[in-house]
Design a protein around this motif. Structure first.
Motif, short mmCIF file in Angstrom:
data_model
loop_
_atom_site.label_atom_id
_atom_site.label_comp_id
_atom_site.label_asym_id
_atom_site.label_seq_id
_atom_site.Cartn_x
_atom_site.Cartn_y
_atom_site.Cartn_z
N ASP A 207 -7.43 5.46 8.20
CA ASP A 207 -7.09 4.14 8.71
C ASP A 207 -8.28 3.48 9.39
O ASP A 207 -8.52 2.27 9.24
CB ASP A 207 -5.92 4.26 9.70
N ARG A 210 -10.64 2.19 6.84
CA ARG A 210 -10.13 0.97 6.20
C ARG A 210 -10.28 -0.25 7.09
O ARG A 210 -10.55 -1.37 6.61
CB ARG A 210 -8.65 1.18 5.85
N ASN A 515 -13.64 6.37 0.09
CA ASN A 515 -12.60 6.16 1.10
C ASN A 515 -11.29 5.68 0.51
O ASN A 515 -10.21 5.93 1.08
CB ASN A 515 -13.09 5.17 2.15
N ALA A 516 -11.34 4.98 -0.61
CA ALA A 516 -10.12 4.46 -1.22
C ALA A 516 -9.20 5.59 -1.66
O ALA A 516 -7.97 5.47 -1.58
CB ALA A 516 -10.47 3.57 -2.42
N GLU A 519 -7.42 6.75 1.41
CA GLU A 519 -6.46 5.73 1.82
C GLU A 519 -5.19 5.82 1.01
O GLU A 519 -4.09 5.74 1.55
CB GLU A 519 -7.10 4.35 1.67
N VAL A 531 -0.79 -1.83 3.21
CA VAL A 531 -0.82 -0.61 4.01
C VAL A 531 -0.04 -0.81 5.30
O VAL A 531 -0.23 -1.81 6.00
CB VAL A 531 -2.28 -0.20 4.33
#
Length: 602
Positions: A207, A210, A515-516, A519, A531
């Motif tokens: 998180d 993101r 990172n995706a 996520e 999200v």
């Protein structure tokens, strides 16, 4: 069998934390003699047996996790069924699985070695050993920054006790220094977490990664400052300069098995730098600042370590300085911020950890063979097992200095290959080669003092020197040499399997840079594919945490996303709350804009 497999699947990966945790508690409950001798205590075989079983079970679990993660799958576990980012989540990916296997592959033979005599030098050795494993496994598996702090404290508290194992004035003095430094680091850790949470509003790693790019400029700068403060903390744990002066002296006073297992401790700092500063704070500002500092720090640490080794007066401090130099090499790999470099760094990380542990075990063997001279660099009578000891030292020197064809050489070659697009390629290559050359000179100096210049033993029976030499044991301490051979054999196998291992490392580096993927695996989305989070941070957006009563909750439609279906349908969710959820879901179906997060009533 199906029930067991289902239970295993549902609760992976928390077993790697629970196994050492329950073992530690069981060993504490087993008790210890107050003033009696541990060597003659009837419970000592039980302690050793429980430790063996737990360690082997932990190793098997880690290997199964590695097989599971090797497919590229990211496995998550929501503690207490609270989904991220509202609850704490454990994350099993290729990097955490690798670190778990490394931890147990090192801990199991060291525990076997320590369980012959070393574990009788102080109470609760086995319990603290497993609490240390619990903290290590938790730090590698957690997907939450605050939980990372918690597991850091668990492993540190266990390390405080283990460092003092065997007692002694020197251990107590340096133990105080070690505790003080780590308490300061813990305070800085909390301050950094507060800065990140105050600006981002979340401590879940996925998180935070993101949300960092979405922050307002002032909040973004505060979050980056918090991340850099964490970098300082992780640097203290990793013993990088200028905050790593404590390592050579501190590890030198620890008992042989404790010093050997502590080689994985510095890698927790390296892991945290890679996981947090390298991937979470991956925006241009934070990585730009980190890249400008990390490379020179790595270069200086590497050179300083080998120079300190050349000037060391004791073998244990020599090993500490060589470990310090290897940490600098790892920081150089991280500072390049590309997949090839990170894969090379991970390969070298495994090598440097195991060879450092083997070297500390060799220190114990050499100390037992030199009598009153111990591990000091003074001319002493020839060791009774001088051939076996010198050959073992020779192979460790080749591996640690990075000479072909061993894994240390391959790791450095991989790192140098990754510098092809770096503007500092020439500097990096020059420093790595210089450090390797100086390492050879340092090992030559040590070998010259310990073996080539060793004097002939006294042959006159009436002299004190003869009696002292005869009192020296004819063989290595029980299980000492076998444990060293086992670790060195593992490194030889590591070298032989370098190609498939490096492919795994490359996939690992690719995964942690995406990172995706994290996520999607960790965070949940609503019907609009947004999200579920309280961000961008607004103090008015406070989720209701109690499901009873008849309080109006405009965000009740989000509850099904953060708890399991079984809990939602359970008796603790009131009918009033159930009606709210259904009504709001119906409203969303008619008007999708109604799905936005709404402020709670004061």
């Amino acid at each position: 069998m199906n029930a067991i497999i289902q239970f295993w699947t549902e609760h992976t990966p928390i077993f790697s934390i629970l196994i050492p945790a329950f073992t530690g508690f069981l060993l504490v409950l087993l008790g210890n003699p107050g003033k009696g001798s541990l060597a003659h205590d009837w419970r000592q075989p039980w302690r050793r047996g429980i430790s063996y079983v737990s360690s082997i079970l932990g190793l098997g679990t880690a290997v199964l996790y590695l097989i599971l993660a090797s497919s590229g799958q990211i496995t998550t576990y929501n503690l207490s069924e609270w989904a991220a980012p509202f609850g704490i989540v454990l994350v099993l990916d290729q990097l955490s699985a690798l670190m778990l296997v490394l931890t147990y592959a090192l801990a199991t033979p060291i525990l076997w070695f320590a369980s012959h005599a070393w574990d009788t030098q102080g109470r609760y050795f086995h319990a603290m050993f497993h609490f240390l494993l619990m903290g290590l496994c938790g730090a590698f598996l957690t997907g939450d920054l605050f939980n990372l702090f918690v597991f850091f404290e668990i492993l540190l508290m266990a390390s405080y006790v283990l460092l003092l194992h065997g007692q002694g004035k020197a251990r107590f003095q340096l133990g105080i220094h070690y505790v003080t430094i780590n308490l300061l680091a813990s305070a800085l850790f909390l301050i950094g977490l507060g800065m990140i949470y105050g600006s981002v509003g979340s401590l879940n790693m996925a998180d935070v990664a993101r949300l960092i790019p979405l922050l307002e400029p002032d909040q973004h700068i505060l979050a980056v400052a918090g991340g850099l403060l964490l970098f300082v903390v992780f640097g203290i744990k990793a013993a990088m300069l200028p905050v790593g002066f404590w390592l050579p002296k501190t590890y030198a006073v620890a008992t042989t098995p404790v010093a050997a297992i502590f080689t994985i401790m510095t890698k927790v700092g390296i892991y945290a730098i890679l996981r947090v500063n390298g991937t979470i704070f991956d925006d241009r500002l934070s990585q730009g600042i980190l890249a400008n500092w990390l490379l020179p720090i790595g270069l200086i640490t590497s050179v300083y370590g080998v120079i300190g080794a050349i000037g060391a007066e004791r073998l244990r401090r020599f090993v500490g300085f060589m470990i310090l130099s290897s940490i600098g090499t790892l920081l150089i790999a991280i500072s390049l911020f590309n997949t090839l470099a990170w894969a090379a760094g991970l390969y070298y990380l495994v090598h440097s950890t195991i060879i450092g542990a083997a070297f500390y075990l060799l220190c114990g063997w050499i100390t037992s063979q030199r009598g009153t001279f111990k591990d000091h660099f003074n001319i002493a009578p020839q060791m009774k097992q001088h051939k076996a000891v010198s050959l073992t030292f020779f192979f460790i020197a080749l591996m640690m200095a990075g000479l072909p064809p061993f894994s240390g050489f391959l790791g450095k070659v991989f790192i140098l290959q990754a510098t092809s697009h770096s503007p500092y390629q020439g500097v990096i290559i020059a420093v790595v080669l210089l450090v390797s050359l100086l390492s050879i000179l340092a090992f030559t100096r040590v070998g010259f003092i310990l073996f080539w210049r060793a004097s002939k033993p006294e042959s006159q029976p009436e002299t004190e020197a003869f009696k002292a030499y005869q009192a020296i044991p004819n063989h290595a301490p029980t299980r000492n040499d076998q444990t060293i051979y086992l670790l060195l054999s593992g490194l030889v196998l590591y070298m032989v399997c370098a190609n498939p291992i490096q492919q795994y490392m490359f996939k690992t580096a690719e995964q942690i840079q995406n990172n995706a993927v994290y996520e999607d695996a960790i965070l949940h989305r609503d019907d609009l594919n947004q999200v579920i989070s309280v961000q961008p941070f607004n103090p008015e957006n406070l989720p209701e945490t109690k499901y009873g009563g008849e309080t109006v909750d405009p965000n009740a439609h989000l509850i099904p996303y953060i708890i399991s279906k079984e809990t939602l349908e359970g008796e603790h969710i009131s009918e009033y709350k159930q009606r709210q959820i259904r009504q709001q879901q119906d409203q969303q179906a008619a008007d999708p804009d109604d799905a936005k997060l709404k402020p709670m009533e004061p």
